[in-house]
Design a protein around this motif. Structure first.
Motif, mmCIF file in Angstrom:
data_model
loop_
_atom_site.group_PDB
_atom_site.id
_atom_site.type_symbol
_atom_site.label_atom_id
_atom_site.label_comp_id
_atom_site.label_asym_id
_atom_site.label_seq_id
_atom_site.Cartn_x
_atom_site.Cartn_y
_atom_site.Cartn_z
ATOM 1 N N LEU A 53 9.232 -3.808 18.991
ATOM 2 C CA LEU A 53 9.453 -2.229 19.107
ATOM 3 C C LEU A 53 8.215 -1.575 18.206
ATOM 4 C CD1 LEU A 53 13.178 -2.010 18.177
ATOM 5 C CD2 LEU A 53 12.057 -1.927 20.604
ATOM 6 N N SER A 99 13.039 3.445 22.308
ATOM 7 C CA SER A 99 14.120 2.931 21.680
ATOM 8 C C SER A 99 14.888 3.693 20.765
ATOM 9 C CB SER A 99 13.959 1.533 20.878
ATOM 10 O OG SER A 99 15.048 0.873 20.357
ATOM 11 N N CYS A 121 9.920 4.472 30.553
ATOM 12 C CA CYS A 121 10.137 3.210 30.864
ATOM 13 C C CYS A 121 9.759 2.826 32.248
ATOM 14 C CB CYS A 121 11.618 2.772 30.738
ATOM 15 S SG CYS A 121 12.310 2.874 29.186
ATOM 16 N N ARG A 150 7.396 1.083 23.466
ATOM 17 C CA ARG A 150 8.876 0.746 23.544
ATOM 18 C C ARG A 150 9.721 1.109 22.204
ATOM 19 N NH1 ARG A 150 7.731 -4.128 23.630
ATOM 20 N NH2 ARG A 150 6.931 -4.574 25.664
ATOM 21 N N PHE A 187 16.360 -4.513 23.721
ATOM 22 C CA PHE A 187 15.826 -3.178 24.553
ATOM 23 C C PHE A 187 16.300 -3.329 26.022
ATOM 24 C CE2 PHE A 187 12.360 -1.108 26.658
ATOM 25 C CZ PHE A 187 12.545 0.451 25.893
ATOM 26 N N ASP A 233 11.423 -7.488 23.186
ATOM 27 C CA ASP A 233 12.044 -6.711 22.197
ATOM 28 C C ASP A 233 11.287 -6.260 21.171
ATOM 29 O OD1 ASP A 233 14.760 -6.621 23.208
ATOM 30 O OD2 ASP A 233 15.120 -8.724 22.492
ATOM 31 N N ARG A 257 18.523 5.286 21.163
ATOM 32 C CA ARG A 257 19.648 5.024 20.238
ATOM 33 C C ARG A 257 19.978 6.320 19.544
ATOM 34 N NH1 ARG A 257 19.717 -0.414 19.265
ATOM 35 N NH2 ARG A 257 17.858 -1.521 19.995
ATOM 36 N N LEU A 292 19.941 -2.079 26.083
ATOM 37 C CA LEU A 292 19.692 -0.415 25.944
ATOM 38 C C LEU A 292 19.504 0.358 27.069
ATOM 39 C CD1 LEU A 292 20.215 1.657 23.465
ATOM 40 C CD2 LEU A 292 17.603 1.423 23.198
#
Length: 802
Positions: free
Chosen positions: A414, A378, A397, A374, A434, A412, A382, A437
């Motif tokens: 990471l 991320s 994902c 994850r 997350f 969340d 980002r 996002l």
């Protein structure tokens, strides 16, 4: 002139050095050959002249000498068998440590030589070099005599094997897989990544400074082998290969995918315990064991080449290969790698139904590498990464959700490290969850690609068709994740109450604000999908010809059409109200049969596609046929005829499926009959004219005999106690099978009698599953202020700062 003379001198020196090198390598003296190899690694590490490299490798007796050095043994006994132990000067015959060091030096020099010379395709494809693949693999995994090999030599082994496979194509890739190179690459990745963050003790010892040097090369080699069909069979075994992405729900209603043979073949392999089968299982386990190292690298090296290669390997292992061989050895190994540390699985359990709160300890039930995964996703989403990389990250994902459940998107965390537990919502006020996002990137990509599908540029349309499936599949997982999270919150409120409870005890992983805004964002995507389908439905032949004047491929193909319908249906199963009017208007085009008479009206390009469309829309139809507007749309679209077509497809597909497919088929039958029941019930209640009831009754009586025969054959594969639950789809099929002994309920009477029989078979409160299966949970419509018309929450107010 002076400069020209200098260049000439350099060329002459290089030519003289080459001649000296070849002469040394061709000598009968092992000592001279050894000196020649040292010259090779000094003179040619950056050489790119294929003729020079080929000439050096062709020196007399050089092939056998390199192999003997690779086989140099560190023990006196083995050295007696292989005189290569005497290659180098040594401190003494009785010094085991000295002999081991000398053997390791021989290995390192030979591997460096192979890596340098294999740059030339003629050298890399030479039979002698291909035969060394097994030795390269042993060196990469530091097996046996290579246990003390330095990391730089492991990197050389990876480089040499990579060049041999790249030059030799599928043949070399298959040979590499058979020789254990694929598993060895996974081990090399595991070892190198484990040393990426050395402890203070290791730093003090000044351990191998090149400890992570093999990482990039090993990942490149692993990815190359995983992309090769020949080598892929070595990690997946002889499981069934599928061309539909492995989604069971896609094919059950059509009977297109013949899984019976694959299932029997899988059992046969299991019974025979063949040597190949064991080798495939071992390779698959090695690949799966590399997942934590790959995920750690993916998360810890943002923007670096190692991150890109880790992403490539993870995509192949978690997404591409399981889709091609859903019953292969790799699939089983992945399931084991994703198994929670202790009992309980946050991917499938409803968080909040059994526990008061989600403590950090309970969160880490999920293996750490899934949190690292994850974090890597991320960082890619980002960053201003290329579009292709973002799509691969989104695809990961979906793969993670398929492995451990959609709730993976709601966390969340990471990082899998201990400090990762404190990273939740502590990165500043501009940080976003997350889930948000992924949702925002999915929303943007879907809108852009749908627009690209309508453009005049052929290349743009082709690219959009190739890429659209990724955000659409992720969209389905986002809908499921949000629905499950809302359901967990509802279950907590029912079990624990909500008086004065803190947010951490809400049963939901997402905050109420994020969940409410996410409903609006998901509804926006559904609206874009509807607009695209409406555009297709409204275009006449002249418009299509205008868009495609040169007879180029049509702007739409079956894959894009079905992916769009499936994604839209996932949302409609949970929240049908906001778009009900527009969906109802489209139903006639979606359900219509594509014949010469009405091909301008039908959107489905084939009978197979039509069956899938009807199957995908069943959850929506079940909810729509409880309202007058939905019943009118069901009648206008010839819903009874569509249900009959789907039921006939299921019956025709037989029962030669595995249990997963049988369960899915049972759900489709139960839902189709429930839709007919709703239509007839609406006629009885006066919500719609009796014509619909009569058509539903006629379809039911016509399909009932074949359904009973099918149900008898299907239920033979299940235990009766599995059908004892009066609230599930198995109970429905067992009741169908029971009609084989009851003539009274099978007599064709009026449509009202058909309604009574359907209510007996599929009672009104029957649990037909949820959005991902057959029925719709409807959890997205609960708890939103201002109703569910889509106007209360229209997504997130502020854009994400990348």
């Amino acid at each position: 002139a002076a400069m020209g003379d200098a260049d000439g001198d350099e060329t002459a020196k290089a030519a003289a050095a080459l001649e000296e090198c070849v002469a040394l390598l061709s000598s009968d003296s092992r000592e001279k050959k050894f000196v020649g190899m040292l010259l090779v690694t000094r003179l040619l590490p950056d050489g790119d002249d294929d003729l020079v490299l080929t000439r050096v490798y062709g020196a007399t007796g050089f092939h056998a000498f390199v192999t003997s050095m690779l086989r140099a043994a560190p023990s006196p006994v083995e050295a007696a068998e292989s005189p290569s132990g005497d290659d180098t000067p040594r401190a003494g015959d009785g010094d085991p440590e000295g002999r081991a060091a000398q053997a390791t030096a021989s290995h390192s020099l030979a591997l460096a030589t192979c890596a340098a010379l294999s740059k030339a395709p003629a050298v890399a494809t030479d039979v002698s070099m291909v035969e060394r693949l097994s030795l390269f693999g042993s060196a990469m995994a530091r097996k046996g005599r290579y246990a003390s090999l330095p990391s730089s030599a492991v990197a050389d082994a990876c480089e040499a094997a990579t060049r041999v496979v790249a030059a030799g194509g599928e043949s070399a890739a298959g040979k590499a897989a058979e020789s254990g190179v694929l598993a060895a690459a996974a081990v090399a990745i595991e070892n190198a990544a484990a040393e990426m963050a050395p402890t203070e003790t290791e730093k003090a010892k000044d351990a191998d400074p090149d400890r992570n040097l093999p990482l990039l090369g090993a990942m490149r080699l692993l990815a190359m082998l995983l992309e090769s069909p020949n080598a892929m069979r070595g990690v997946c075994g002889h499981g069934s290969e599928s061309d539909d992405g492995g989604g069971h729900g896609v094919t059950l209603a059509t009977g297109e995918r013949e899984l019976g043979d694959a299932e029997s073949g899988r059992k046969k392999n299991s019974d025979e315990k063949s040597a190949d089968d064991k080798k495939h299982a071992k390779t698959a386990k090695a690949a799966a064991r590399a997942l934590p190292a790959l995920a750690k690298t993916f998360a810890c090296s943002p923007g670096q080449p190692t991150q890109i290669e880790a992403l490539r390997c993870l995509s192949l292992l978690l997404s591409a290969l399981p889709a091609r061989a859903p019953f292969g050895k790799l699939t089983a190994a992945l399931a084991k790698a994703a198994r929670p540390k202790r009992l309980g699985n946050l991917g499938n359990a409803k968080s909040g139904t059994d526990k008061e709160e989600l403590t950090p300890t309970e969160i880490t039930l999920m293996p750490n590498w899934l949190h690292d995964l994850r974090g890597g996703v991320s960082s890619v989403l980002r960053a201003k990464a290329p579009r292709e990389l973002r799509h691969v990250a989104l695809d990961l994902c979906a793969a993670a959700c398929d492995l451990v459940g959609p709730s993976w998107l709601c966390f969340d965390l990471l990082s899998g490290a201990a400090e990762g537990l404190t990273e939740t919502k502590t990165k500043g006020k501009n940080s976003v969850s997350f889930f948000r996002l992924v949702l925002e990137l999915t929303r943007v990509e879907t809108a852009v690609l749908l627009h690209d599908l309508t453009r005049d540029d052929r290349e743009v349309r082709q690219n959009a068709r190739r890429m659209l499936h990724v955000p659409l599949v992720v969209y389905e997982r986002l809908v499921s994740a949000l629905a499950q999270d809302c359901e967990a919150g509802e279950a907590f409120d029912l079990n624990e109450g909500s008086d004065g409870q803190s947010e951490s005890k809400s049963g939901s992983l997402l905050s109420p604000e994020t969940a409410a805004a996410a409903v609006g964002a998901l509804a926006d995507v559904a609206e874009k999908l509807l607009e695209f389908l409406e555009l297709l439905s409204s275009g006449d032949d002249s418009q299509k010809e205008k868009e495609n004047p040169h007879g180029i491929e049509p702007a739409l193909d079956a894959g894009v059409f079905l992916a769009t319908i499936r994604a839209l249906s996932a949302f409609l199963a949970e929240l049908p109200e906001p778009h009900a009017r527009r969906v109802n208007a489209l139903l006639p085009s979606l359900f219509a049969e594509n014949t010469s008479e009405n091909n301008s009206r039908a959107l489905s390009p084939s009978p197979n596609a039509r069956a899938l469309v009807i199957r995908f829309l069943l959850p929506y139809v079940l909810q729509a046929t409880e309202t007058p507007e939905g019943l009118d749309a069901f009648a206008a679209a010839n819903g009874p005829g569509a249900c009959a077509f789907l039921l006939e497809r299921v019956v025709a597909s037989g029962d030669g499926k595995n249990q997963l497919d049988k369960l899915e088929a049972c759900g489709v039958v139960a839902a189709a009959v429930a839709a007919l029941r709703n239509g007839a019930d609406g006629s009885v209640k006066g919500l719609v004219g009796e014509t619909l009831g009569e058509r539903c009754g006629e379809v039911f009586w016509r399909t009932l005999p074949s359904l009973v025969v099918w149900a008898v054959s299907v239920t033979g594969g299940f235990k009766k106690k599995q059908g004892d639950d009066d609230d599930g789809v198995l109970a429905v099929v067992f009741r169908f099978a029971g009609l084989a002994k009851s003539e009274t309920k099978r007599e064709k009477k009026t449509w009202r009698d058909a309604l009574a029989t359907m209510e007996f078979l599929v009672p009104g409160g029957c649990d037909l599953g949820e959005g991902g299966s057959v029925g719709g949970g409807g959890f997205l419509g609960q708890g939103t202020e201002g109703g569910v018309d889509g106007n209360a929450a229209r997504g997130f107010d502020e854009p994400i700062e990348l």
